[in-house]
Design an enzyme around this catalytic site. Structure first.
Site, PDB file in Angstrom:
ATOM      1  N   SER A  41       0.801  -1.227   0.000  1.00  0.00           N
ATOM      2  CA  SER A  41       0.000   0.000   0.000  1.00  0.00           C
ATOM      3  C   SER A  41       0.833   1.277   0.000  1.00  0.00           C
ATOM      4  CB  SER A  41      -0.916   0.018   1.222  1.00  0.00           C
ATOM      5  OG  SER A  41      -0.152  -0.132   2.405  1.00  0.00           O
ATOM      6  N   ASP A 334      -3.206   8.206   7.618  1.00  0.00           N
ATOM      7  CA  ASP A 334      -4.099   7.303   8.348  1.00  0.00           C
ATOM      8  C   ASP A 334      -3.267   6.465   9.320  1.00  0.00           C
ATOM      9  OD1 ASP A 334      -2.950   5.177   6.981  1.00  0.00           O
ATOM     10  OD2 ASP A 334      -4.734   4.673   5.813  1.00  0.00           O
ATOM     11  N   HIS A 337      -0.301   4.869   7.124  1.00  0.00           N
ATOM     12  CA  HIS A 337       0.357   5.450   5.942  1.00  0.00           C
ATOM     13  C   HIS A 337       0.771   6.900   6.099  1.00  0.00           C
ATOM     14  CE1 HIS A 337      -2.238   2.114   4.501  1.00  0.00           C
ATOM     15  NE2 HIS A 337      -1.088   1.768   3.952  1.00  0.00           N
TER      16      HIS A 337
END
Ligand code: NAG
Ligand code: NAG
Ligand code: NAG
Ligand code: NAG
Ligand code: NAG
Ligand code: NAG
Ligand code: NAG
Ligand code: NAG
Ligand code: NAG
Ligand code: NAG
Ligand code: NAG
Length: 371
Positions: A41, A334, A337
């Site tokens: 991610s 978040d 991340h």
């Protein structure tokens, strides 16, 4: 003192690059014909959006992801704006990351995109094949990303295949393997687990080399114990390290880095024409955490997520939880991340750092090398 100099030096480099890179992107050719991206991610630009059975926890296709992207569009990037792959692509002279593999497949644009680049990364995935399946349902593990790339090269014409050796292979993966290992009661033991990771990583890199890849930019997992979700765990278990982060998680990062470094060194002596640049994300994170009182690094909120509620903002990020206003002062967007500006800092170091955070050469030198 040395780290303080490093901080202001990094900022100067950042400012210079921001002035230089933008006009360059508009007027000149990118520094490589194509960029191919692999990993998790930290660099996914939307592959998971196309995986029907991939859970909401592993998708960034909903607001408030993308709140600082063009039209505030949630694209699948786990960021408020551009992510690490985008920002490295921009420094190379592209507009942003190449598009996600699974979007191209739907649009039959793969042959055309083989000459400028494709992003295979999948949020939640890891170095090991099983990583991500429990949390996400379905992800594209590294071996599948590599396999999918290799099949494309086999079906490409000679011109496209020749471009591959001049192109940049950018890989950012490993954090999710750590999270799952820590959740799985530390079995097998850490030594064996790290050996497993490195041997699987090596197999995947050899797969890319066999398909024609020569220039590898690899990013090591950062201090994964310092992301808001793991700081929350640390605050519950009281298992702190000197940064008030989750000690067992950061320990794995510290142990893996030298293993990746020697694996890459070995590969480059075994595989003719292979060149690489290894980014030390741990040292980059230390620079930020060591200099909490140095405002010129730019980040003042180092432990809480911008999008999230509760302690450390460590809930899921969506429209029903608070969103910070001052995104540029947050390190984390978040609970897992970095913000756009935090990944810009990393991208800039990967690209042009003179040797403190990248070894043995930086990406700018890597793409200029002639194997
Ligand atoms: C998705 O999950 C459903 C239900 O578990 C299953 O029947 C289906 O085969 C899965 N699809 C894919 C593409 O894995
Ligand atoms: C080879 O493929 C590229 C796209 O990857 C395409 O632009 C080019 O026209 C093709 N060349 C030939 C000779 O078919
Ligand atoms: C990617 O590779 C996997 C495993 O080899 C394969 O099952 C899948 O069909 C491939 N995906 C595409 C879109 O080619
Ligand atoms: C880890 O496990 C292996 C094999 O079971 C064993 O040889 C080794 O001593 C163990 N290492 C540690 C640090 O416990
Ligand atoms: C982390 O590593 C340090 C130094 O190697 C060690 O003293 C400490 O016990 C380790 N902590 C955990 C939780 O594994
Ligand atoms: C790239 O690799 C080749 C051989 O693998 C080596 O001779 C060359 O010095 C390397 N280039 C750089 C810039 O490290
Ligand atoms: C951060 O501080 C620690 C402890 O003083 C030091 O060992 C480490 O090298 C520093 N890291 C950086 C990147 O300056
Ligand atoms: C850490 O946990 C304590 C309770 O043990 C709580 O009072 C405190 O607010 C938490 N810290 C943060 C930063 O959330
Ligand atoms: C948003 O996230 C919160 C916190 O995890 C969760 O309780 C809530 O159900 C989520 N709301 C939506 C609309 O997904
Ligand atoms: C990132 O930093 C730049 C320059 O410091 C600033 O202009 C911009 O607003 C920041 N972007 C975000 C999304 O915070
Ligand atoms: C927002 O962040 C910038 C950069 O860290 C800082 O200069 C500014 O004071 C912050 N503003 C607020 C309101 O926090």
């Amino acid at each position: 003192m040395a780290s303080r100099d490093g901080a202001s030096c990094a900022l100067v480099a950042l400012c210079l690059l921001m002035q230089l890179a933008l006009p360059q992107a508009a007027t000149t050719e990118p520094l490589v014909p194509a960029m191919f991206v692999f990993g998790d991610s930290t660099v996914d630009v939307g592959n998971n959006n196309y995986l029907k059975n991939c859970s909401i926890d592993c998708k960034a296709d909903h607001p408030r992801y993308g709140v600082d992207y063009l039209d505030q569009a949630p694209t699948g990037r786990f960021s408020n704006g551009h992510n690490l792959a985008d920002q490295l692509a921009q420094l190379l002279g592209f507009a942003e990351s190449p598009p996600p593999f699974l979007s191209l497949r739907e649009e039959s644009r793969i042959p055309q995109m083989m000459s400028t680049g494709i992003n295979f990364a999948s949020g939640g995935s890891g170095i090991l094949d099983g990583t991500g399946q429990h949390l996400c349902g379905v992800v594209l593990p590294m071996s599948e990303q590599v396999g999918n790339f290799s099949s494309l090269v086999k079906s490409a014409n000679q011109t496209a295949a020749d471009l591959v050796s001049k192109s940049l292979f950018f890989i950012s993966v490993g954090s999710n393997d750590f999270f799952e290992y820590l959740g799985a009661k530390h079995s097998p033991n850490a030594t064996e687990f790290l050996q497993l990771l490195v041997s699987s990583y090596s197999t995947n890199l050899k797969g890319l080399y066999a398909a024609g890849a020569r220039k590898f930019s690899v990013v090591s997992p950062s201090l994964v114990g310092c992301v808001p979700s793991q700081r929350l765990v640390a605050n519950q278990t009281k298992d702190f390290d000197r940064f008030n982060c989750l000690a067992p998680a950061n320990n794995l990062s510290y142990l893996l880095y030298p293993e990746i470094a020697s694996m890459l060194d070995d590969l480059s002596t075994q595989l003719p024409g292979m060149n690489y640049s290894l980014g030390d994300s741990i040292r980059m994170a230390e620079l930020v955490f060591n200099n909490t009182h140095t405002p010129n690094i730019g980040f003042t909120m180092l432990d809480s997520a911008c999008c999230g509620k509760g302690d450390f903002g460590a809930s899921a990020c969506n429209v029903s939880v608070p969103l910070c206003k001052n995104r540029s002062s947050y390190l984390f967007f978040d609970r897992f991340h970095p913000t756009e500006n935090a990944s810009r800092f990393t991208a800039t170091e990967l690209f042009s750092d003179p040797g403190k955070f990248v070894h043995p050469i930086n990406v700018q030198q890597l793409v200029a090398s002639h194997p």
